[in-house]
Each structure stands twice: as C-alpha cells, then as structure tokens.
Design an enzyme around this catalytic site. Structure first.
Site, PDB file in Angstrom:
ATOM      1  N   ASN A   1      39.555  39.752  37.822  1.00 49.33           N
ATOM      2  CA  ASN A   1      40.228  40.761  38.199  1.00 49.33           C
ATOM      3  C   ASN A   1      39.439  41.835  38.498  1.00 49.33           C
ATOM      4  O   ASN A   1      38.935  42.751  37.630  1.00 49.33           O
ATOM      5  CB  ASN A   1      41.328  41.288  37.143  1.00 49.33           C
ATOM      6  CG  ASN A   1      42.195  42.270  37.861  1.00 49.33           C
ATOM      7  OD1 ASN A   1      41.927  43.024  38.939  1.00 49.33           O
ATOM      8  ND2 ASN A   1      43.141  42.887  36.888  1.00 49.33           N
ATOM      9  N   TRP A   2      38.839  42.119  39.633  1.00 52.20           N
ATOM     10  CA  TRP A   2      37.952  42.976  39.885  1.00 52.20           C
ATOM     11  C   TRP A   2      38.494  44.569  40.023  1.00 52.20           C
ATOM     12  O   TRP A   2      37.945  45.552  40.043  1.00 52.20           O
ATOM     13  CB  TRP A   2      37.483  43.085  41.423  1.00 52.20           C
ATOM     14  CG  TRP A   2      36.629  41.675  41.815  1.00 52.20           C
ATOM     15  CD1 TRP A   2      36.401  40.479  40.757  1.00 52.20           C
ATOM     16  CD2 TRP A   2      35.862  41.274  42.816  1.00 52.20           C
ATOM     17  NE1 TRP A   2      35.574  39.669  41.468  1.00 52.20           N
ATOM     18  CE2 TRP A   2      35.189  39.947  42.536  1.00 52.20           C
ATOM     19  CE3 TRP A   2      35.447  41.757  44.018  1.00 52.20           C
ATOM     20  CZ2 TRP A   2      34.440  39.267  43.444  1.00 52.20           C
ATOM     21  CZ3 TRP A   2      34.572  41.049  44.900  1.00 52.20           C
ATOM     22  CH2 TRP A   2      33.931  39.779  44.454  1.00 52.20           C
ATOM     23  N   LYS A   3      39.836  44.698  40.086  1.00 51.54           N
ATOM     24  CA  LYS A   3      40.438  46.021  40.058  1.00 51.54           C
ATOM     25  C   LYS A   3      39.936  46.917  41.298  1.00 51.54           C
ATOM     26  O   LYS A   3      39.674  46.266  42.355  1.00 51.54           O
ATOM     27  CB  LYS A   3      40.283  46.749  38.726  1.00 51.54           C
ATOM     28  CG  LYS A   3      40.688  45.787  37.761  1.00 51.54           C
ATOM     29  CD  LYS A   3      40.929  46.324  36.356  1.00 51.54           C
ATOM     30  CE  LYS A   3      41.058  45.319  35.224  1.00 51.54           C
ATOM     31  NZ  LYS A   3      41.475  45.965  34.091  1.00 51.54           N
TER      32      LYS A   3
ATOM     33  N   HIS B   1      50.499  43.449  36.487  1.00 51.04           N
ATOM     34  CA  HIS B   1      49.267  43.929  35.517  1.00 51.04           C
ATOM     35  C   HIS B   1      49.680  45.282  34.868  1.00 51.04           C
ATOM     36  O   HIS B   1      50.499  45.750  35.535  1.00 51.04           O
ATOM     37  CB  HIS B   1      48.179  44.088  36.298  1.00 51.04           C
ATOM     38  CG  HIS B   1      47.125  44.290  35.668  1.00 51.04           C
ATOM     39  ND1 HIS B   1      46.732  45.403  34.964  1.00 51.04           N
ATOM     40  CD2 HIS B   1      45.798  43.347  35.188  1.00 51.04           C
ATOM     41  CE1 HIS B   1      45.570  45.396  34.124  1.00 51.04           C
ATOM     42  NE2 HIS B   1      45.043  44.113  34.331  1.00 51.04           N
TER      43      HIS B   1
ATOM     44  N   GLU C   1      48.269  47.772  34.391  1.00 50.08           N
ATOM     45  CA  GLU C   1      48.074  48.986  35.040  1.00 50.08           C
ATOM     46  C   GLU C   1      49.154  49.280  36.335  1.00 50.08           C
ATOM     47  O   GLU C   1      49.474  50.465  36.620  1.00 50.08           O
ATOM     48  CB  GLU C   1      46.429  48.754  35.592  1.00 50.08           C
ATOM     49  CG  GLU C   1      45.509  48.960  34.389  1.00 50.08           C
ATOM     50  CD  GLU C   1      44.261  48.288  34.834  1.00 50.08           C
ATOM     51  OE1 GLU C   1      43.938  47.779  35.960  1.00 50.08           O
ATOM     52  OE2 GLU C   1      43.428  47.917  33.827  1.00 50.08           O
TER      53      GLU C   1
ATOM     54  N   GLU D   1      48.126  39.712  28.535  1.00 51.62           N
ATOM     55  CA  GLU D   1      46.877  40.567  28.387  1.00 51.62           C
ATOM     56  C   GLU D   1      47.338  41.955  27.385  1.00 51.62           C
ATOM     57  O   GLU D   1      48.035  42.805  27.836  1.00 51.62           O
ATOM     58  CB  GLU D   1      46.636  41.214  29.747  1.00 51.62           C
ATOM     59  CG  GLU D   1      46.174  40.147  30.560  1.00 51.62           C
ATOM     60  CD  GLU D   1      45.398  40.717  31.974  1.00 51.62           C
ATOM     61  OE1 GLU D   1      44.145  40.668  31.977  1.00 51.62           O
ATOM     62  OE2 GLU D   1      45.747  41.699  32.491  1.00 51.62           O
TER      63      GLU D   1
ATOM     64  N   GLY E   1      39.731  46.492  28.735  1.00 54.62           N
ATOM     65  CA  GLY E   1      38.903  47.326  29.129  1.00 54.62           C
ATOM     66  C   GLY E   1      38.301  48.334  27.947  1.00 54.62           C
ATOM     67  O   GLY E   1      37.583  49.321  27.994  1.00 54.62           O
TER      68      GLY E   1
ATOM     69  N   SER F   1      39.223  42.259  27.519  1.00 59.58           N
ATOM     70  CA  SER F   1      37.785  42.081  27.260  1.00 59.58           C
ATOM     71  C   SER F   1      37.258  40.807  26.760  1.00 59.58           C
ATOM     72  O   SER F   1      36.442  40.728  25.830  1.00 59.58           O
ATOM     73  CB  SER F   1      37.580  43.001  25.777  1.00 59.58           C
ATOM     74  OG  SER F   1      37.966  44.507  26.185  1.00 59.58           O
TER      75      SER F   1
ATOM     76  N   GLY G   1      36.236  43.488  33.758  1.00 59.48           N
ATOM     77  CA  GLY G   1      34.658  44.111  33.734  1.00 59.48           C
ATOM     78  C   GLY G   1      33.693  43.118  33.970  1.00 59.48           C
ATOM     79  O   GLY G   1      32.972  43.081  34.853  1.00 59.48           O
TER      80      GLY G   1
HETATM   81  P1  PGA Z   1      39.038  43.768  31.084  1.00 59.97           P
HETATM   82  O1  PGA Z   1      40.240  43.606  31.970  1.00 59.97           O
HETATM   83  O2  PGA Z   1      38.401  42.351  30.951  1.00 59.97           O
HETATM   84  O3  PGA Z   1      38.091  44.547  31.495  1.00 59.97           O
HETATM   85  O4  PGA Z   1      39.265  44.178  29.569  1.00 59.97           O
HETATM   86  C1  PGA Z   1      41.311  42.576  31.966  1.00 59.97           C
HETATM   87  C2  PGA Z   1      42.463  42.877  32.966  1.00 59.97           C
HETATM   88  O5  PGA Z   1      42.783  43.981  33.071  1.00 59.97           O
HETATM   89  O6  PGA Z   1      42.645  41.732  33.810  1.00 59.97           O
END
Ligand code: PGA
Length: 257
Positions: free
Chosen positions: A9-11, A102, A104, A174, A180, A220, A242
C-alpha cells in the site's frame, strides 16, 4: 483455495517516475529471486496512487503473479463528484483490486460502515476484488473491546453479501496502533484476531467458504518480521505500507512465505 498475498500500500507516495522505477526494481528482483509459490497460490499486489494505475497495470502484464490495486474508490457510480474516482475508471486502467476502508480513509475522510458496504458492492459489481480493511485503535484494545469492534466492522460492511460475493473478498486486519508506528502486533496477537475473523466467517457463511478467504495482516510488517507473521495458520499474507516502498524489503517480504 486460500491464496497467500503480499500487497503493498504505497499511500500518497511516489511520483509517476518514482513509481515506474519502484515497479521495475521489484519486477527485476522477482526475476532474480522468484517466489517458491506459483501464481494462483501466491499473489503480489501493488496498491499504487491513481495516476500510476494505468502504467503499473501495463508494466505487470507479463507477470501473472503480480496485480495492481487502487487504494480507494468512490461509493457512487458516476456524476458530479469533483475529484473522486469511480470503479469503472479503476477497472479501465487494468487494476484488479481495490483497497476499501483503510483506517486512514475511515479517520481522515469519515468513511463509515454503510459507505464502505456500498464501495464493496460497487467493486464486486465490476469484478474488481475488494481488500477490505478493519482494525481497532489502541484505546479500544486497551479497553479489551478489539474483538467486538472488528466484528462490527466486518458485519457492518460485509455481512450483507451472499456467499458467492463474499468468497471473492480479501480481508486485511490492520490494528491502527501498529500502522506506521514500528510497533507490530505480535504473531500471537495477529493470529488470535485472524482466528476470530475466520470464526465470524464460519458462523455466517460456513467453514468451506471461511477457509478459502485470505486474511492479511497489516501494521509495520517489514523484511524481518514478515516470516514469523506469515507462519501463523490464519495469517495469509500482509498489507504492507512503508516497507513496500523499498524494493529489496518488499522482495524479501514476498519471499517470506
Ligand atoms: P505500515 O502501513 O506497513 O507502514 O505500517 C500499513 C498500512 O497502512 O496498510
């Protein structure tokens, strides 16, 4: 058959040029270090920004194991929704998956269970595969309500589906406190929640269907911890933020099954 999935997931990262280079480096790395599992057993997914979708889909065409995901879609088919993206637009790029719900999106864009259910329906109606995200905040876990909250998230946006539709869905657990932050759920914590999610699916749709659904862990995941997480019986892969932006790390994660 339940698939193993390594999804990035590159966001909101990577320009077009940066995205091109990242995909090229990962594809080259996979040629040198091919996964032990075949396409169909193990899928690799890049969840790229919208602008990157057409190029990414073209770049991965020759590799049957690699697929492209959008990171979101709008919950309406089309019309006067300035700045939004529809499932038809996503489909037309060649993408095959859509990340939905997600944390976010839930948090910064106020996406609620009904909206997410509509997105799931629209996605499936275009034969795109939803990767449906769920997960609790730290205070919910500390209060001991994490199993209930995840249950509500899954019931609220997925349990209106019939079995035929449900079996196409991928679920990603998640925990928000792990996204993150560098704090990963322990393999035991991940397994416990994944088993809980699978039990919910068994109760609603039966064991055969529940056994076929891929449940990914996100939060993470990195090149060091992926293997231990993926060894858990109900952890079928990862949704990786990440670490999916670093070609070498993501290749190691793909090769951690
Ligand atoms: P992260 O993000 O691996 O940077 O913790 C995961 C995600 O939000 O899909």
């Amino acid at each position: 058959m339940r698939k193993m999935i390594a999804a990035g997931n590159w966001k909101m990262n990577t320009t077009l040029e940066e995205g091109k280079l990242l995909i090229k480096n990962i594809l080259d790395g996979l040629m040198e270090n091919p996964p032990r599992q075949q396409a169909g057993e193990l899928e690799v997914i890049f969840g790229v920004p919208y602008i990157t979708l057409p190029m990414a889909s073209t770049m991965v065409k020759e590799n049957p194991q690699v697929h492209i995901a959008a990171q979101n879609c709008y919950n309406k088919e089309k019309g006067a929704y300035t700045g939004e993206i529809s499932v038809d637009m996503i489909k037309s790029t060649g993408a095959e998956y859509v990340i939905i719900g997600h944390s976010e999106r839930r948090e910064y864009f106020n996406e609620n269970a009904d909206m997410l259910a509509q997105k799931v329906d629209l996605t499936l109606s275009r034969e795109l595969i939803p990767i449906f995200c769920c997960g609790e905040k730290l205070e919910i876990r500390e209060a001991g309500n994490h199993f209930d909250v995840v249950k509500q998230q899954i019931e609220g946006s997925l349990f209106h589906l019939d079995a035929d539709a449900m079996k196409k869905v991928v679920i990603a657990y998640e925990p928000i406190w792990a996204i993150g932050t560098g704090v990963t759920a322990s393999p035991g914590q991940a397994q416990e929640m994944h088993a809980h999610i699978r039990r919910l699916l068994v109760n609603k749709f039966g064991k055969e269907l529940a056994d076929d659904i891929s449940i990914l862990y996100g939060g993470s995941v990195n090149a060091k911890n992926a293997n231990e997480l993926f060894l858990q019986p109900d952890v079928d892969g990862g949704l990786v933020g990440g670490a999916s932006l670093k070609a070498d790390d993501f290749i190691t994660i793909i090769n951690s099954f």
